[in-house]
Structure formats: C-alpha cells, structure tokens
Design a protein around this motif. Structure first.
Motif, short mmCIF file in Angstrom:
data_model
loop_
_atom_site.label_atom_id
_atom_site.label_comp_id
_atom_site.label_asym_id
_atom_site.label_seq_id
_atom_site.Cartn_x
_atom_site.Cartn_y
_atom_site.Cartn_z
N THR A 40 0.96 -1.25 -0.07
CA THR A 40 -0.08 -0.06 0.07
C THR A 40 0.85 1.21 0.04
OG1 THR A 40 -1.64 -1.18 1.31
CG2 THR A 40 -1.79 1.22 1.40
N ILE A 41 1.76 1.03 0.77
CA ILE A 41 2.82 2.35 1.06
C ILE A 41 3.47 2.59 -0.51
CG2 ILE A 41 4.99 3.00 2.04
CD1 ILE A 41 3.99 1.81 4.57
N ARG A 42 3.80 1.40 -1.17
CA ARG A 42 4.43 1.62 -2.41
C ARG A 42 3.49 2.30 -3.52
NH1 ARG A 42 7.21 -2.88 -1.63
NH2 ARG A 42 5.43 -4.23 -2.49
N VAL A 43 2.19 1.75 -3.55
CA VAL A 43 1.43 2.37 -4.41
C VAL A 43 1.15 3.99 -4.22
CG1 VAL A 43 -1.05 2.07 -5.08
CG2 VAL A 43 0.17 0.31 -4.94
N PHE A 44 0.63 4.28 -2.82
CA PHE A 44 0.55 5.75 -2.63
C PHE A 44 1.79 6.45 -2.96
CE2 PHE A 44 -3.11 4.19 -0.55
CZ PHE A 44 -4.05 5.35 -0.55
N LYS A 45 3.10 6.14 -2.75
CA LYS A 45 4.22 6.92 -3.04
C LYS A 45 4.28 7.09 -4.55
CE LYS A 45 8.87 6.12 -1.24
NZ LYS A 45 9.86 5.08 -0.77
N GLU A 46 3.67 5.98 -5.14
CA GLU A 46 3.79 6.13 -6.56
C GLU A 46 2.57 7.01 -7.36
OE1 GLU A 46 4.13 2.18 -8.56
OE2 GLU A 46 2.69 3.01 -10.10
N ILE A 47 1.47 7.14 -6.81
CA ILE A 47 0.33 7.68 -7.24
C ILE A 47 0.54 9.25 -6.53
CG2 ILE A 47 -1.89 7.96 -7.07
CD1 ILE A 47 -2.33 5.20 -7.63
N PHE A 48 0.87 9.46 -5.17
CA PHE A 48 0.81 10.77 -4.79
C PHE A 48 2.18 11.56 -4.96
CE2 PHE A 48 -2.74 12.04 -2.35
CZ PHE A 48 -3.52 10.87 -2.49
N GLY A 49 3.23 10.81 -5.32
CA GLY A 49 4.74 11.50 -5.74
C GLY A 49 4.99 12.23 -4.43
N ASP A 50 5.57 13.40 -4.82
CA ASP A 50 6.22 14.20 -3.60
C ASP A 50 4.90 14.67 -2.56
OD1 ASP A 50 4.67 16.09 -5.30
OD2 ASP A 50 6.46 17.69 -5.25
N LYS A 51 3.78 14.27 -2.73
CA LYS A 51 2.67 14.46 -1.71
C LYS A 51 2.44 13.28 -1.03
CE LYS A 51 1.95 18.55 -3.08
NZ LYS A 51 1.19 19.15 -4.15
N TYR A 52 3.23 12.30 -0.96
CA TYR A 52 3.24 11.09 -0.23
C TYR A 52 4.12 11.46 0.97
CZ TYR A 52 5.32 7.04 1.99
OH TYR A 52 5.96 6.27 3.09
N LEU A 53 3.57 11.26 2.13
CA LEU A 53 4.64 11.44 3.25
C LEU A 53 4.78 10.23 4.12
CD1 LEU A 53 2.85 14.54 4.98
CD2 LEU A 53 4.53 14.74 3.28
N PRO A 54 6.18 10.06 4.22
CA PRO A 54 6.69 8.74 4.98
C PRO A 54 6.46 9.17 6.58
CG PRO A 54 8.58 9.93 4.04
CD PRO A 54 7.27 10.69 3.56
N LEU A 55 5.74 8.06 7.27
CA LEU A 55 5.56 8.40 8.67
C LEU A 55 6.77 7.40 9.35
CD1 LEU A 55 2.02 8.83 9.57
CD2 LEU A 55 3.45 10.41 8.91
N GLY A 56 6.25 6.84 10.56
CA GLY A 56 7.25 6.34 11.55
C GLY A 56 7.83 7.04 12.52
N THR A 57 8.22 6.21 13.49
CA THR A 57 8.28 6.78 14.82
C THR A 57 9.45 7.88 14.65
OG1 THR A 57 10.16 5.28 15.14
CG2 THR A 57 8.17 4.83 16.59
N GLY A 58 9.01 9.08 15.45
CA GLY A 58 9.90 10.33 15.34
C GLY A 58 9.77 11.29 14.22
N ARG A 59 8.72 10.77 13.31
CA ARG A 59 8.44 11.75 12.11
C ARG A 59 7.50 12.92 12.93
NH1 ARG A 59 8.57 14.53 7.45
NH2 ARG A 59 7.23 13.48 5.86
N VAL A 60 7.82 14.32 12.60
CA VAL A 60 7.10 15.30 12.79
C VAL A 60 6.46 15.98 11.61
CG1 VAL A 60 7.16 17.57 14.15
CG2 VAL A 60 8.88 15.62 14.73
N VAL A 61 5.25 16.09 11.64
CA VAL A 61 4.60 16.73 10.45
C VAL A 61 4.01 18.09 10.83
CG1 VAL A 61 2.66 16.58 8.65
CG2 VAL A 61 4.05 14.68 9.41
N GLU A 62 4.39 19.27 10.34
CA GLU A 62 3.95 20.47 10.76
C GLU A 62 2.87 20.84 9.51
OE1 GLU A 62 4.95 22.46 13.20
OE2 GLU A 62 7.02 21.78 13.71
N THR A 63 1.56 20.99 9.89
CA THR A 63 0.86 20.94 9.07
C THR A 63 0.95 22.50 8.16
OG1 THR A 63 -0.94 22.18 10.41
CG2 THR A 63 -1.00 19.65 10.14
N GLY A 64 1.49 23.52 8.93
CA GLY A 64 1.57 24.83 8.43
C GLY A 64 2.80 24.92 7.30
N THR A 65 3.49 23.55 6.85
CA THR A 65 4.45 23.56 5.84
C THR A 65 4.07 22.89 4.76
OG1 THR A 65 5.34 21.65 6.84
CG2 THR A 65 6.51 23.66 7.54
N LEU A 66 2.93 22.26 4.65
CA LEU A 66 2.22 21.35 3.58
C LEU A 66 1.80 22.39 2.84
CD1 LEU A 66 0.63 18.70 5.78
CD2 LEU A 66 2.85 18.62 4.89
#
Ligand SMILES: [Zn+2]
Ligand SMILES: [Zn+2]
Length: 271
Positions: A245-271
């Motif tokens: 699933t991660i591979r497919v989303f990576k392919e279809i969303f391109g640079d709009k796919y965000l990798p998650l995992g422990t330690g990942r910080v997403v600042e919504t203001g930067t999206l």
C-alpha cells in the motif's frame, strides 16, 4: 507624489497577482489552526533513537489542548519515544483511543503512571472492564458515540464500523482537514467521507493506519486514485497499511506522499 502613488499601486498589483498564482497562500486562507503531529509509536521507523513495534500513537499539539491519539502496545516503547522526541508526558491534556486493539491501547497503563487525572475519550462500546481499569488509574473515561467536537478545531468521527468499532480524528487547519486514523477498520474511504461530512472542506492530509494489509494492489490503486481525484493533497499511510500500500501511494501521490514512522514530525503549516 504621483510617482509614489503609481509605484505603490504597482506593488499592490504585483502582490495580488503573486498570491493568485501561489495556490499555497490561497489555501492558507481557510479557518482552523496549524498543528504539530509527532509519531510516537509505529512499526515503521523514521528517526534514529526511537523504538519500534507493532502499533500506533501520535501526539497532537497546536490546539489549546495537547492530545495523545492512541498509545501503542504495552512494551515501554511509548515512554521511551516520548523521551526520544523531547516531549513531556505531563503536558498531555487528554488521550483519545481509536479502538480497543492492544496495539493502540496497551501503552495507556504505563502512561497513566506518569500522568493521571486526565480524560480518556473512547468509543462508547469499549468493554466495561476497560473503563473501570481507566478509572482505577485515576483517569476519567469520556464515552463517544456519534460524531462530536472534542476541542477547538478537533472532531471525532464518532463510532464507525460494525465488527471492530473505531473512531478517527478530524483536525481543521487553514489548508484543509487532517484525518488521523488508528487502524481504519471501518474502511479508510468511509472515514474520509465521514470527515468531509463533519466539516465541508477539502482534505489536506490523511494519515495513520489504512488497514489495507491484505488488500490486493489493484484495489489499493483504485483507492489511492480516488483519493487523488477527491483532491486529497497529501497521504501518509503507515502502521497496518502494508508495504505494498505504501508503495502504491508513493507512486500515485509522488512528492505528496509523506513517509511516517517513529520520530516523524509533521508541521501542517508547511504543507
Ligand atoms: Zn493497529
Ligand atoms: Zn486494529
């Protein structure tokens, strides 16, 4: 004088044109708040120094209240990862549990040893023994049935699904909605639809467990394309989404796919 007026007029015209041609600045004009989302428990790793095991937990900061969404399993990794992220459990104002599975609720006992007296939002259908256990540890269960506001700019989808009942979170940011799922047992598409029913806005980001581990690649592709066609800007599948699933989303969303995992910080203001 005339010259000054003309040049300031020009500057205003240029600024107006720039903002028209910068969709990001237009997107930022909606209501809502920006959030900082930190993954504290996941079976995927993003940063060094964090421990990984099967489960999910995300710290949500930015509204007046700091929210811990799910608590991972009962193996000490949640507390380890709090320290690794430089976050203080004492700052958490409320816990929201998506569903009863151990990999989302297991870490709560250890967490309540260091932070007590807080509210724990859970689906009303949770077993009575679990509610009693929470009370015996000095926390207050808050039972969620239908969709409801939790705090400023934060909503629960309410209980969804028939077999495994689950609630997901909907955050409102100036750029659109952020949908956070634990395991998405009721179906990731249904959860996104529900989020858009609660708040009639576009979805900026959908993140968390998508529960598509055993779903065939073709079907996952259909879902990812549907999401993109619905103008969901960013997708961040993790936890029980599955490597395929991660591979497919990576392919279809391109640079709009965000990798998650422990330690990942997403600042919504930067999206
Ligand atoms: Zn799970
Ligand atoms: Zn689950």
């Amino acid at each position: 004088m005339e010259k000054i007026l003309i040049s300031s007029g020009l500057i205003i015209a240029v600024l107006a044109l720039t903002s028209l041609h910068n969709p990001k600045s237009l997107r930022k004009m909606g209501p809502g708040k920006e959030f900082t989302l930190t993954i504290l428990y996941d079976n995927y790793k993003y940063e060094e120094g964090f421990k990984n095991s099967w489960g999910f937990s995300c710290l949500i900061e930015g509204t007046g209240q700091t929210i811990l969404f799910d608590t991972g399993g009962n193996d000490g990794n949640l507390m380890h990862n709090f320290r690794a992220a430089g976050k203080d459990p004492g700052e958490v104002d409320m816990i929201i549990l998506s569903h009863i599975h151990w990999d989302h609720t297991g870490g709560i006992s250890e967490f309540l040893e260091s932070r007590t007296g807080i509210e724990v939002y859970m689906p009303r259908s949770f077993p009575d023994e679990f509610k009693k256990e929470i009370e015996s540890r000095g926390a207050t269960p808050v039972l969620v049935s239908g969709a409801r506001k939790i705090t400023d700019n934060v909503w629960s989808t309410g209980e969804m699904g028939s077999e495994i009942i689950e609630q997901s979170l909907v955050l409102e940011t100036p750029g659109g909605l952020v949908v956070i799922t634990g395991c998405a047992h009721p179906g990731i598409e249904k959860i996104v639809e529900k989020a858009m029913e609660i708040k009639d806005r576009k979805v900026l980001l959908v993140m968390g467990g998508f529960h598509l581990l055993r779903t065939g690649t073709d079907e996952v592709e259909v879902i990812a394309r549907e999401f993109r066609d619905k103008h969901i800007q960013y997708a961040a599948p993790s936890h029980c989404s599955g490597d395929g699933t991660i591979r497919v989303f990576k392919e279809i969303f391109g640079d709009k796919y965000l990798p998650l995992g422990t330690g990942r910080v997403v600042e919504t203001g930067t999206l």
